[in-house]
Write an enzyme that holds these catalytic residues in place. Structure first.
Site, PDB file in Angstrom:
ATOM      1  N   ASN A   9       0.702  -0.671  -0.209  1.00 20.54           N
ATOM      2  CA  ASN A   9       0.180   0.458  -0.117  1.00 20.54           C
ATOM      3  C   ASN A   9       0.799   1.183  -0.181  1.00 20.54           C
ATOM      4  O   ASN A   9       1.514   1.621   1.555  1.00 20.54           O
ATOM      5  CB  ASN A   9      -0.625  -0.614   1.000  1.00 20.54           C
ATOM      6  CG  ASN A   9      -1.820   1.695   1.095  1.00 20.54           C
ATOM      7  OD1 ASN A   9      -1.950   1.885   0.593  1.00 20.54           O
ATOM      8  ND2 ASN A   9      -2.301   1.419   2.246  1.00 20.54           N
ATOM      9  N   TRP A  10       1.142   2.271  -1.164  1.00 27.73           N
ATOM     10  CA  TRP A  10       2.402   2.875  -1.072  1.00 27.73           C
ATOM     11  C   TRP A  10       1.247   4.350  -0.419  1.00 27.73           C
ATOM     12  O   TRP A  10       1.806   5.008  -0.598  1.00 27.73           O
ATOM     13  CB  TRP A  10       2.507   3.285  -2.918  1.00 27.73           C
ATOM     14  CG  TRP A  10       2.986   2.002  -3.745  1.00 27.73           C
ATOM     15  CD1 TRP A  10       3.095   0.788  -3.172  1.00 27.73           C
ATOM     16  CD2 TRP A  10       3.608   2.293  -4.877  1.00 27.73           C
ATOM     17  NE1 TRP A  10       3.902  -0.091  -3.564  1.00 27.73           N
ATOM     18  CE2 TRP A  10       4.251   0.518  -4.763  1.00 27.73           C
ATOM     19  CE3 TRP A  10       3.467   2.691  -6.064  1.00 27.73           C
ATOM     20  CZ2 TRP A  10       4.266   0.444  -6.155  1.00 27.73           C
ATOM     21  CZ3 TRP A  10       3.436   2.561  -7.094  1.00 27.73           C
ATOM     22  CH2 TRP A  10       4.254   1.087  -7.359  1.00 27.73           C
ATOM     23  N   LYS A  11       0.309   4.493   0.067  1.00 30.45           N
ATOM     24  CA  LYS A  11      -0.279   5.458   0.375  1.00 30.45           C
ATOM     25  C   LYS A  11       0.075   6.635  -0.704  1.00 30.45           C
ATOM     26  O   LYS A  11       0.112   6.258  -1.792  1.00 30.45           O
ATOM     27  CB  LYS A  11      -0.021   5.788   1.585  1.00 30.45           C
ATOM     28  CG  LYS A  11      -0.419   4.024   2.439  1.00 30.45           C
ATOM     29  CD  LYS A  11      -0.182   4.528   4.416  1.00 30.45           C
ATOM     30  CE  LYS A  11      -0.525   3.312   4.612  1.00 30.45           C
ATOM     31  NZ  LYS A  11      -0.078   3.435   5.877  1.00 30.45           N
ATOM     32  N   HIS A  95      -9.350   0.894   5.033  1.00 25.76           N
ATOM     33  CA  HIS A  95      -7.851   1.382   5.361  1.00 25.76           C
ATOM     34  C   HIS A  95      -8.024   1.574   6.819  1.00 25.76           C
ATOM     35  O   HIS A  95      -9.382   2.735   6.936  1.00 25.76           O
ATOM     36  CB  HIS A  95      -6.660   1.773   4.875  1.00 25.76           C
ATOM     37  CG  HIS A  95      -6.137   1.994   4.830  1.00 25.76           C
ATOM     38  ND1 HIS A  95      -5.098   2.645   5.814  1.00 25.76           N
ATOM     39  CD2 HIS A  95      -4.611   1.565   5.416  1.00 25.76           C
ATOM     40  CE1 HIS A  95      -4.455   2.890   6.150  1.00 25.76           C
ATOM     41  NE2 HIS A  95      -3.277   1.043   5.608  1.00 25.76           N
ATOM     42  N   GLU A  97      -6.766   4.423   8.065  1.00 26.36           N
ATOM     43  CA  GLU A  97      -6.361   5.669   7.644  1.00 26.36           C
ATOM     44  C   GLU A  97      -7.817   6.379   6.828  1.00 26.36           C
ATOM     45  O   GLU A  97      -7.961   8.252   7.131  1.00 26.36           O
ATOM     46  CB  GLU A  97      -5.283   6.557   6.966  1.00 26.36           C
ATOM     47  CG  GLU A  97      -3.816   6.111   7.566  1.00 26.36           C
ATOM     48  CD  GLU A  97      -2.662   5.643   7.081  1.00 26.36           C
ATOM     49  OE1 GLU A  97      -2.662   5.342   5.591  1.00 26.36           O
ATOM     50  OE2 GLU A  97      -1.906   4.594   7.247  1.00 26.36           O
ATOM     51  N   GLU A 167      -4.928  -4.671  11.114  1.00 24.66           N
ATOM     52  CA  GLU A 167      -3.872  -3.705  11.127  1.00 24.66           C
ATOM     53  C   GLU A 167      -4.705  -2.990  12.573  1.00 24.66           C
ATOM     54  O   GLU A 167      -4.981  -2.071  12.308  1.00 24.66           O
ATOM     55  CB  GLU A 167      -4.064  -2.419   9.645  1.00 24.66           C
ATOM     56  CG  GLU A 167      -3.615  -3.715   8.334  1.00 24.66           C
ATOM     57  CD  GLU A 167      -3.378  -2.621   7.150  1.00 24.66           C
ATOM     58  OE1 GLU A 167      -2.051  -2.607   6.195  1.00 24.66           O
ATOM     59  OE2 GLU A 167      -3.935  -1.387   6.686  1.00 24.66           O
ATOM     60  N   GLY A 173       2.829   2.403  10.399  1.00 28.18           N
ATOM     61  CA  GLY A 173       3.735   3.485  10.751  1.00 28.18           C
ATOM     62  C   GLY A 173       4.646   3.531  11.757  1.00 28.18           C
ATOM     63  O   GLY A 173       4.919   5.426  11.363  1.00 28.18           O
ATOM     64  N   SER A 212       3.779  -2.084  10.191  1.00 34.38           N
ATOM     65  CA  SER A 212       5.334  -1.716  10.245  1.00 34.38           C
ATOM     66  C   SER A 212       5.681  -3.541  10.239  1.00 34.38           C
ATOM     67  O   SER A 212       6.774  -4.266  10.629  1.00 34.38           O
ATOM     68  CB  SER A 212       5.168  -1.332  12.030  1.00 34.38           C
ATOM     69  OG  SER A 212       5.367  -0.127  12.080  1.00 34.38           O
ATOM     70  N   GLY A 233       3.205  -1.245   4.624  1.00 38.20           N
ATOM     71  CA  GLY A 233       2.978   0.618   4.174  1.00 38.20           C
ATOM     72  C   GLY A 233       4.490   0.718   3.710  1.00 38.20           C
ATOM     73  O   GLY A 233       5.183   0.126   2.448  1.00 38.20           O
ATOM     74  N   GLY A 234       4.956   1.511   5.019  1.00 40.10           N
ATOM     75  CA  GLY A 234       7.077   2.122   4.503  1.00 40.10           C
ATOM     76  C   GLY A 234       7.434   1.013   3.717  1.00 40.10           C
ATOM     77  O   GLY A 234       8.280   1.648   2.886  1.00 40.10           O
TER      78      GLY A 234
END
Ligand code: 13P
Length: 251
Positions: A9-11, A95, A97, A167, A173, A212, A233-234
């Protein structure tokens, strides 16, 4: 056997140039991933670029969100049929977010799930508790409520054709990963809950862990019996790290 799924998930990250480098890097190393299905979810505007670059590759792509509506006067929204039209296989819904920053609740998330399915996309339904909810001891209640919203709208069979991502919000993150045991406990709860409705669906559905996950902790997480992959993510923004997570899922 459930095929492991590792999704990036590149956000809201990237540019034409950085995404070119990222996808080139993934393609260059993808042969080392022998077992997992690899998926990337770029920002909407870069999906066509990524689609063109991934033509003929084993990596699939999806979107980070989707509208609950089919078409019409919904300024700024992207319809599930549009995503299917440009070759997306997956759409993330709910998600944390979206839930916390944009006020998307369980019912709205369930409608997005339904709309995605109707268009032929595979929804990746995100669930997970806030830190204060974990501390209050209500993790399972929160996750159950998030699942029930979808089950009551779409029925249990719909989950069998979807992906669930657990999640924990406090792990996203933050560099603070759930321990393999903590994650397994919730994954087993989710599968057990689904089994209460339909054992075959519970056995089939892939439940990803997100929060993470990285090249260093993936193998341990993925070794747990009910963790079928990761929503990253990251670490999905670095080809070597993303690939290493895929490799960690090799049979
Ligand atoms: P991080 O891997 O950056 O913690 O993000 C997880 C996530 O939210 C994936 O959807």
């Amino acid at each position: 056997m459930r095929q492991p799924l590792v999704a990036g998930n590149w956000k809201m990250n990237g540019s034409t140039d950085s995404i070119t480098a990222l996808v080139d890097g993934i393609k260059a190393g993808i042969d080392a991933v022998t077992t997992a299905e690899m998926v990337v979810c770029p920002p909407y505007v870069y999906i066509p670029q990524v689609a063109a670059m991934l033509q003929g590759s084993a990596v699939s792509y999806g979107a980070q969100d989707v509208s609950d509506q089919e078409s019409g006067a919904f300024t700024g929204e992207v319809a599930p049929g549009m995503l299917a039209d440009i070759g997306c296989k997956y759409a993330i819904v709910g998600h944390s977010e979206r839930r916390s920053l944009y006020g998307e609740n369980d019912a709205f998330t369930a409608r997005k799930f339904a709309a995605a399915r109707k268009a032929g996309l595979v929804p990746v339904l995100c669930v997970g508790e806030l830190l204060e909810e974990r501390e209050e001891g209500i993790t399972e209640q929160v996750v159950a409520r998030q699942l029930d919203a979808v089950i009551s709208l779409e029925g249990i069979a719909a989950l069998g054709a979807a992906v669930i991502a657990y999640e924990p919000v406090w792990a996203i993150g933050t560099g603070k990963t759930a321990s393999p045991e903590q994650a397994q406990e919730v994954h087993a709860f989710i599968r057990g809950k689904l089994a209460g409705f339909d054992r075959a669906v519970a056995d089939k559905v892939r439940i990803l862990y997100g929060g993470s996950m990285n090249a260093g902790n993936a193998a341990q997480l993925l070794s747990m019996p009910d963790i079928d992959g990761g929503l990253i993510g990251g670490a999905s923004l670095k080809p070597a790290d993303f690939l290493a997570i895929g490799v960690a899922a090799n049979a």
